[in-house]
Design a protein around this motif. Structure first.
Motif, PDB file in Angstrom:
ATOM      1  N   THR A  58      95.598  81.780 135.040  1.00 36.05           N
ATOM      2  CA  THR A  58      97.013  81.414 134.900  1.00 36.05           C
ATOM      3  C   THR A  58      97.835  82.600 134.417  1.00 36.05           C
ATOM      4  O   THR A  58      97.499  83.225 133.400  1.00 36.05           O
ATOM      5  CB  THR A  58      97.170  80.262 133.891  1.00 36.05           C
ATOM      6  OG1 THR A  58      96.383  79.149 134.312  1.00 36.05           O
ATOM      7  CG2 THR A  58      98.630  79.826 133.789  1.00 36.05           C
ATOM      8  N   ALA A  59      98.899  82.910 135.124  1.00 40.09           N
ATOM      9  CA  ALA A  59      99.839  83.940 134.680  1.00 40.09           C
ATOM     10  C   ALA A  59     100.744  83.343 133.599  1.00 40.09           C
ATOM     11  O   ALA A  59     101.213  82.207 133.732  1.00 40.09           O
ATOM     12  CB  ALA A  59     100.666  84.446 135.845  1.00 40.09           C
ATOM     13  N   ILE A  60     100.982  84.107 132.530  1.00 40.35           N
ATOM     14  CA  ILE A  60     101.721  83.598 131.371  1.00 40.35           C
ATOM     15  C   ILE A  60     102.723  84.647 130.888  1.00 40.35           C
ATOM     16  O   ILE A  60     102.402  85.829 130.812  1.00 40.35           O
ATOM     17  CB  ILE A  60     100.771  83.239 130.209  1.00 40.35           C
ATOM     18  CG1 ILE A  60      99.773  82.160 130.640  1.00 40.35           C
ATOM     19  CG2 ILE A  60     101.554  82.778 128.978  1.00 40.35           C
ATOM     20  CD1 ILE A  60      98.701  81.871 129.592  1.00 40.35           C
ATOM     21  N   ILE A  61     103.916  84.186 130.552  1.00 41.11           N
ATOM     22  CA  ILE A  61     104.920  84.997 129.850  1.00 41.11           C
ATOM     23  C   ILE A  61     105.372  84.209 128.634  1.00 41.11           C
ATOM     24  O   ILE A  61     105.707  83.027 128.744  1.00 41.11           O
ATOM     25  CB  ILE A  61     106.150  85.294 130.729  1.00 41.11           C
ATOM     26  CG1 ILE A  61     105.766  86.050 131.994  1.00 41.11           C
ATOM     27  CG2 ILE A  61     107.191  86.094 129.945  1.00 41.11           C
ATOM     28  CD1 ILE A  61     106.903  86.153 133.003  1.00 41.11           C
ATOM     29  N   GLN A  62     105.382  84.859 127.482  1.00 40.08           N
ATOM     30  CA  GLN A  62     105.919  84.230 126.274  1.00 40.08           C
ATOM     31  C   GLN A  62     106.826  85.218 125.540  1.00 40.08           C
ATOM     32  O   GLN A  62     106.579  86.432 125.554  1.00 40.08           O
ATOM     33  CB  GLN A  62     104.796  83.774 125.340  1.00 40.08           C
ATOM     34  CG  GLN A  62     103.997  82.597 125.866  1.00 40.08           C
ATOM     35  CD  GLN A  62     103.047  82.025 124.830  1.00 40.08           C
ATOM     36  OE1 GLN A  62     102.454  82.742 124.021  1.00 40.08           O
ATOM     37  NE2 GLN A  62     102.882  80.709 124.850  1.00 40.08           N
ATOM     38  N   VAL A  63     107.860  84.683 124.906  1.00 38.44           N
ATOM     39  CA  VAL A  63     108.750  85.476 124.061  1.00 38.44           C
ATOM     40  C   VAL A  63     108.749  84.862 122.670  1.00 38.44           C
ATOM     41  O   VAL A  63     108.880  83.635 122.524  1.00 38.44           O
ATOM     42  CB  VAL A  63     110.187  85.519 124.622  1.00 38.44           C
ATOM     43  CG1 VAL A  63     111.108  86.288 123.672  1.00 38.44           C
ATOM     44  CG2 VAL A  63     110.203  86.159 126.008  1.00 38.44           C
ATOM     45  N   TYR A  64     108.561  85.712 121.672  1.00 33.15           N
ATOM     46  CA  TYR A  64     108.538  85.279 120.278  1.00 33.15           C
ATOM     47  C   TYR A  64     109.646  85.965 119.492  1.00 33.15           C
ATOM     48  O   TYR A  64     110.164  87.018 119.895  1.00 33.15           O
ATOM     49  CB  TYR A  64     107.204  85.641 119.617  1.00 33.15           C
ATOM     50  CG  TYR A  64     106.006  84.896 120.136  1.00 33.15           C
ATOM     51  CD1 TYR A  64     105.619  83.678 119.579  1.00 33.15           C
ATOM     52  CD2 TYR A  64     105.240  85.408 121.177  1.00 33.15           C
ATOM     53  CE1 TYR A  64     104.512  82.999 120.052  1.00 33.15           C
ATOM     54  CE2 TYR A  64     104.126  84.730 121.662  1.00 33.15           C
ATOM     55  CZ  TYR A  64     103.762  83.526 121.087  1.00 33.15           C
ATOM     56  OH  TYR A  64     102.673  82.855 121.550  1.00 33.15           O
ATOM     57  N   MET A  65     109.964  85.381 118.346  1.00 31.67           N
ATOM     58  CA  MET A  65     110.828  86.052 117.382  1.00 31.67           C
ATOM     59  C   MET A  65     110.349  85.675 115.988  1.00 31.67           C
ATOM     60  O   MET A  65     109.697  84.646 115.783  1.00 31.67           O
ATOM     61  CB  MET A  65     112.288  85.637 117.559  1.00 31.67           C
ATOM     62  CG  MET A  65     112.581  84.210 117.171  1.00 31.67           C
ATOM     63  SD  MET A  65     114.349  83.838 117.166  1.00 31.67           S
ATOM     64  CE  MET A  65     114.317  82.160 116.507  1.00 31.67           C
ATOM     65  N   ALA A  66     110.670  86.534 115.029  1.00 29.22           N
ATOM     66  CA  ALA A  66     110.350  86.265 113.627  1.00 29.22           C
ATOM     67  C   ALA A  66     111.395  86.960 112.774  1.00 29.22           C
ATOM     68  O   ALA A  66     111.980  87.976 113.199  1.00 29.22           O
ATOM     69  CB  ALA A  66     108.951  86.772 113.282  1.00 29.22           C
ATOM     70  N   PRO A  67     111.666  86.450 111.565  1.00 25.07           N
ATOM     71  CA  PRO A  67     112.603  87.133 110.685  1.00 25.07           C
ATOM     72  C   PRO A  67     112.169  88.566 110.418  1.00 25.07           C
ATOM     73  O   PRO A  67     110.986  88.855 110.291  1.00 25.07           O
ATOM     74  CB  PRO A  67     112.558  86.293 109.394  1.00 25.07           C
ATOM     75  CG  PRO A  67     112.092  84.946 109.837  1.00 25.07           C
ATOM     76  CD  PRO A  67     111.154  85.193 110.975  1.00 25.07           C
ATOM     77  N   THR A  68     113.123  89.474 110.369  1.00 29.54           N
ATOM     78  CA  THR A  68     112.804  90.858 110.041  1.00 29.54           C
ATOM     79  C   THR A  68     112.303  90.938 108.604  1.00 29.54           C
ATOM     80  O   THR A  68     112.491  90.018 107.811  1.00 29.54           O
ATOM     81  CB  THR A  68     114.033  91.757 110.231  1.00 29.54           C
ATOM     82  OG1 THR A  68     115.115  91.242 109.452  1.00 29.54           O
ATOM     83  CG2 THR A  68     114.462  91.785 111.689  1.00 29.54           C
ATOM     84  N   PHE A  69     111.666  92.045 108.264  1.00 28.86           N
ATOM     85  CA  PHE A  69     110.999  92.149 106.971  1.00 28.86           C
ATOM     86  C   PHE A  69     111.997  92.210 105.814  1.00 28.86           C
ATOM     87  O   PHE A  69     113.046  92.835 105.908  1.00 28.86           O
ATOM     88  CB  PHE A  69     110.104  93.390 106.939  1.00 28.86           C
ATOM     89  CG  PHE A  69     109.364  93.562 105.636  1.00 28.86           C
ATOM     90  CD1 PHE A  69     108.313  92.721 105.315  1.00 28.86           C
ATOM     91  CD2 PHE A  69     109.736  94.534 104.730  1.00 28.86           C
ATOM     92  CE1 PHE A  69     107.628  92.852 104.116  1.00 28.86           C
ATOM     93  CE2 PHE A  69     109.059  94.683 103.531  1.00 28.86           C
ATOM     94  CZ  PHE A  69     108.001  93.840 103.218  1.00 28.86           C
ATOM     95  N   GLY A  70     111.645  91.562 104.713  1.00 29.52           N
ATOM     96  CA  GLY A  70     112.439  91.631 103.486  1.00 29.52           C
ATOM     97  C   GLY A  70     113.746  90.867 103.573  1.00 29.52           C
ATOM     98  O   GLY A  70     113.867  89.878 104.309  1.00 29.52           O
ATOM     99  N   TRP A  71     114.738  91.363 102.832  1.00 32.34           N
ATOM    100  CA  TRP A  71     116.026  90.675 102.747  1.00 32.34           C
ATOM    101  C   TRP A  71     116.741  90.614 104.091  1.00 32.34           C
ATOM    102  O   TRP A  71     117.543  89.714 104.339  1.00 32.34           O
ATOM    103  CB  TRP A  71     116.921  91.350 101.714  1.00 32.34           C
ATOM    104  CG  TRP A  71     117.255  92.783 102.027  1.00 32.34           C
ATOM    105  CD1 TRP A  71     116.582  93.897 101.614  1.00 32.34           C
ATOM    106  CD2 TRP A  71     118.350  93.251 102.836  1.00 32.34           C
ATOM    107  NE1 TRP A  71     117.171  95.035 102.115  1.00 32.34           N
ATOM    108  CE2 TRP A  71     118.265  94.672 102.857  1.00 32.34           C
ATOM    109  CE3 TRP A  71     119.376  92.631 103.531  1.00 32.34           C
ATOM    110  CZ2 TRP A  71     119.172  95.461 103.547  1.00 32.34           C
ATOM    111  CZ3 TRP A  71     120.292  93.416 104.227  1.00 32.34           C
ATOM    112  CH2 TRP A  71     120.182  94.817 104.215  1.00 32.34           C
ATOM    113  N   ARG A  72     116.426  91.538 104.998  1.00 31.37           N
ATOM    114  CA  ARG A  72     117.085  91.534 106.314  1.00 31.37           C
ATOM    115  C   ARG A  72     116.728  90.280 107.112  1.00 31.37           C
ATOM    116  O   ARG A  72     117.450  89.892 108.024  1.00 31.37           O
ATOM    117  CB  ARG A  72     116.698  92.780 107.100  1.00 31.37           C
ATOM    118  CG  ARG A  72     117.216  94.081 106.494  1.00 31.37           C
ATOM    119  CD  ARG A  72     116.735  95.282 107.288  1.00 31.37           C
ATOM    120  NE  ARG A  72     117.158  96.539 106.703  1.00 31.37           N
ATOM    121  CZ  ARG A  72     116.530  97.160 105.720  1.00 31.37           C
ATOM    122  NH1 ARG A  72     115.410  96.628 105.217  1.00 31.37           N
ATOM    123  NH2 ARG A  72     116.982  98.296 105.235  1.00 31.37           N
ATOM    124  N   GLY A  73     115.596  89.658 106.758  1.00 26.05           N
ATOM    125  CA  GLY A  73     115.206  88.441 107.443  1.00 26.05           C
ATOM    126  C   GLY A  73     116.146  87.279 107.212  1.00 26.05           C
ATOM    127  O   GLY A  73     116.091  86.274 107.940  1.00 26.05           O
TER     128      GLY A  73
END
Length: 258
Positions: A58-73
């Motif tokens: 199976t071909a798969i594409i995923q996009v993730y995001m996460a808060p940036t490190f520290g207070w910038r998150g």
């Protein structure tokens, strides 16, 4: 004058509410002022990506995001993309990393679904199966045409969100919808203030990502002032808010997922 003051007070209250929600989310996730060093912050797998061996065909594409490190998150997120073609047994990951040297576009910088310096990743997009191999070829072409491969500015861009927005514009069939707190997604040079919105399915006016407007099927109606975005998503009803990103229905795009 009175109506102007009421509008200003209303906007200020909305900003404070959105920031409060961001602080609350960070506290629940154990992020923020933990005193944790970036060198020791966990980056193990979050267990979100499907097993590429079990889904080898199976071909798969995923996009993730996460808060940036520290207070910038509290203000912004870091996104990345992973994919594998049908027949492959492992993922390839792409993102922009500002401290990676002169070449900011990084391949396999971290685990496909690894924690981003202690922050749990959130799935934005999951496409599998028919037609995905062709999309991967277009994604690779978009990565090769990214206009800022040796340039990085956390604010207002170009940064990691600028990179994913470029892919979204070049491959609109992805249906990528970056959230309101993806600061840098709206970055455009002064020479090209008009063009496609980050999803590739709408229109955008933007001055350096500091002042602008998005109108699109994915973005809905979104205003940008100094990188703080706010608007209404009509596709999957919800509010697009600075700091917190979104408040409303789940906006994760899933195609071909059982």
């Amino acid at each position: 004058m009175r109506s102007t003051r009421r509008l200003a007070v209303g906007l200020l209250l909305a900003l404070l509410l959105s920031f409060g929600l961001s602080v609350a989310n960070a506290s629940r996730a154990g992020q923020g002022a933990s005193g944790q060093s970036w060198m020791t912050a966990p980056r193990h797998s979050a267990g979100v990506a499907p097993d590429p061996v079990q889904l080898a065909d199976t071909a798969i594409i995923q996009v993730y995001m996460a808060p940036t490190f520290g207070w910038r998150g509290l203000f912004a997120v870091h996104p990345w993309l992973i994919f594998k073609r049908s027949g492959e047994h492992s993922y390839t990951r792409y993102e922009v990393v500002g401290w990676a040297g002169s070449d900011v576009v990084q391949r396999d910088y971290a685990l496909p679904d690894g924690l981003w310096y202690g922050a749990q990743p959130q799935l934005l997009l999951d496409r599998r199966g028919e037609g995905v191999d062709a999309l991967i070829a277009r994604i690779e072409a978009a990565i090769g045409s990214y206009p800022y491969p040796h340039e990085y500015r956390a604010y207002p861009g170009p940064n990691s969100n600028t990179f994913l927005a470029h892919i979204g514009r070049e491959v609109p069939a992805l249906g990528l919808d970056l959230p309101a707190n993806a600061i840098g997604k709206d970055y455009r040079p002064l020479t090209r203030p008009l063009g496609l919105s980050p999803s590739g399915r709408g229109l955008q006016f933007s001055l350096f990502g500091l002042l602008g407007l998005n109108l699109g099927l994915e973005e809905g109606i979104e205003l940008n002032l100094l990188g703080l975005n706010a608007g209404v998503d009509l596709n999957r009803p919800g509010l697009r808010l600075p700091f917190v990103g979104r408040l409303g229905m789940d906006d994760t795009t899933r195609v071909g997922v059982d």
